[in-house]
Design a protein around this motif. Sequence first.
Motif, PDB file in Angstrom:
ATOM      1  N   LYS A 177       0.834  -1.204   0.000  1.00  0.00           N
ATOM      2  CA  LYS A 177       0.000   0.000   0.000  1.00  0.00           C
ATOM      3  C   LYS A 177       0.870   1.256   0.000  1.00  0.00           C
ATOM      4  O   LYS A 177       0.575   2.223  -0.707  1.00  0.00           O
ATOM      5  N   THR A 178       1.940   1.230   0.797  1.00  0.00           N
ATOM      6  CA  THR A 178       2.872   2.361   0.821  1.00  0.00           C
ATOM      7  C   THR A 178       3.436   2.604  -0.565  1.00  0.00           C
ATOM      8  O   THR A 178       3.491   3.737  -1.051  1.00  0.00           O
ATOM      9  N   SER A 179       3.868   1.541  -1.219  1.00  0.00           N
ATOM     10  CA  SER A 179       4.433   1.647  -2.560  1.00  0.00           C
ATOM     11  C   SER A 179       3.427   2.253  -3.528  1.00  0.00           C
ATOM     12  O   SER A 179       3.770   3.111  -4.347  1.00  0.00           O
ATOM     13  N   GLU A 180       2.193   1.827  -3.434  1.00  0.00           N
ATOM     14  CA  GLU A 180       1.165   2.344  -4.341  1.00  0.00           C
ATOM     15  C   GLU A 180       0.948   3.834  -4.139  1.00  0.00           C
ATOM     16  O   GLU A 180       0.825   4.593  -5.107  1.00  0.00           O
ATOM     17  N   PHE A 181       0.902   4.264  -2.873  1.00  0.00           N
ATOM     18  CA  PHE A 181       0.733   5.685  -2.571  1.00  0.00           C
ATOM     19  C   PHE A 181       1.901   6.505  -3.141  1.00  0.00           C
ATOM     20  O   PHE A 181       1.709   7.529  -3.793  1.00  0.00           O
ATOM     21  N   VAL A 182       3.119   6.034  -2.868  1.00  0.00           N
ATOM     22  CA  VAL A 182       4.311   6.789  -3.271  1.00  0.00           C
ATOM     23  C   VAL A 182       4.456   6.817  -4.780  1.00  0.00           C
ATOM     24  O   VAL A 182       4.748   7.866  -5.377  1.00  0.00           O
ATOM     25  N   ARG A 183       4.267   5.694  -5.438  1.00  0.00           N
ATOM     26  CA  ARG A 183       4.448   5.647  -6.883  1.00  0.00           C
ATOM     27  C   ARG A 183       3.347   6.410  -7.620  1.00  0.00           C
ATOM     28  O   ARG A 183       3.573   6.969  -8.692  1.00  0.00           O
ATOM     29  N   ALA A 184       2.149   6.454  -7.034  1.00  0.00           N
ATOM     30  CA  ALA A 184       1.074   7.263  -7.624  1.00  0.00           C
ATOM     31  C   ALA A 184       1.439   8.742  -7.569  1.00  0.00           C
ATOM     32  O   ALA A 184       1.210   9.495  -8.523  1.00  0.00           O
ATOM     33  N   THR A 190       5.701  13.523 -12.150  1.00  0.00           N
ATOM     34  CA  THR A 190       6.531  13.374 -13.354  1.00  0.00           C
ATOM     35  C   THR A 190       5.699  13.277 -14.628  1.00  0.00           C
ATOM     36  O   THR A 190       6.243  13.023 -15.702  1.00  0.00           O
ATOM     37  N   LYS A 191       4.409  13.509 -14.534  1.00  0.00           N
ATOM     38  CA  LYS A 191       3.506  13.323 -15.674  1.00  0.00           C
ATOM     39  C   LYS A 191       3.921  14.131 -16.885  1.00  0.00           C
ATOM     40  O   LYS A 191       3.949  13.638 -18.017  1.00  0.00           O
ATOM     41  N   SER A 192       4.295  15.382 -16.678  1.00  0.00           N
ATOM     42  CA  SER A 192       4.612  16.258 -17.800  1.00  0.00           C
ATOM     43  C   SER A 192       5.900  15.867 -18.515  1.00  0.00           C
ATOM     44  O   SER A 192       6.107  16.199 -19.673  1.00  0.00           O
ATOM     45  N   SER A 193       6.782  15.139 -17.811  1.00  0.00           N
ATOM     46  CA  SER A 193       8.073  14.789 -18.414  1.00  0.00           C
ATOM     47  C   SER A 193       8.238  13.298 -18.660  1.00  0.00           C
ATOM     48  O   SER A 193       9.284  12.850 -19.097  1.00  0.00           O
ATOM     49  N   SER A 194       7.185  12.549 -18.371  1.00  0.00           N
ATOM     50  CA  SER A 194       7.325  11.092 -18.440  1.00  0.00           C
ATOM     51  C   SER A 194       7.329  10.549 -19.855  1.00  0.00           C
ATOM     52  O   SER A 194       7.956   9.537 -20.148  1.00  0.00           O
TER      53      SER A 194
END
Length: 295
Positions: A177-184, A190-194
């Motif tokens: 769950k922690t990973s999901e929160f952080v990666r989201a 980073t959406k604009s540069s991904s």
Amino acid sequence: MVVSDYNRASGGAGDYQSLLKADCEQCFGLCCVSLPFAVSADFAMDKDAGSPCGSLQEDFRCGIHAGLRDLGFRGCTVYDCFGAGQQVSQVTFKSRSWRQAPESAKLMFEVFPVMRQLHEMLWYLADALTREPARPIHAALQDMMGKTKRLTQLDADSINGIDVVSHRAEVNELLIKTSEFVRAEAARLTKSSSGRRKTYSRGMDLVGAKLKGADLRGANLRGAYLIAADLREADLRWADLIGADMRDADIRGADLTGSLFLVQGQVNSAKGDAGTKLPPSLSRPSHWASGAERR
């Protein structure tokens, strides 16, 4: 680590990530006795579990410590007990060594790997508690940290009887769950540069992968096989690296600051340099500076 400090730790992430580190001065050489190893690229000889390594001295220090890598014992230099050795030696067995009390040796050697797993879980939980995006589950993480710490303070027989698999499953649910929160959150930032970044999945085979300069921010690399992967100058911020096999991965110039669940053993097994950026909780291996692992 001062064991008394560990037992007084309040449970905060700052307490644990600074204390869950090996202190060989307070350990009875447990990793050198309890664990088995076989002739391989990491070990120059075979050794059975419960049998002292031939290089272990009377004072529980390694007689060839300074030359381990040159003598074929690279596996010893990447191992990390997360401070389990001193906890078992000084607390669980109250400072009586297996040499002083040979009747307790078998139980001590059985308890050590259990304690090591518990301490590893504490490290991950502490890491999770430093993550602001995971704040919605911080209370649950704190509760699990307290529960895990209490297990480490049980008597030897009780520790040996712990169902580690079940407890790890409970911990892992929170870590996922922690990973999901952080990666989201990383994806949002980073959406604009991904652009069209490649996606990765748990346990992916990336052995020898050519990932120089890759944008791996927020990537799911849980349990990935990164053996000998070229990760030079890669951006691994917010990437989930729990359980990733990083043996001989080339991380020279890579940015691992903020990466999730990275541990010292993974760093020790990789090939880095002065340009490698690490989380503040981890240390730069001495063999990096020597150039012994450069290609």
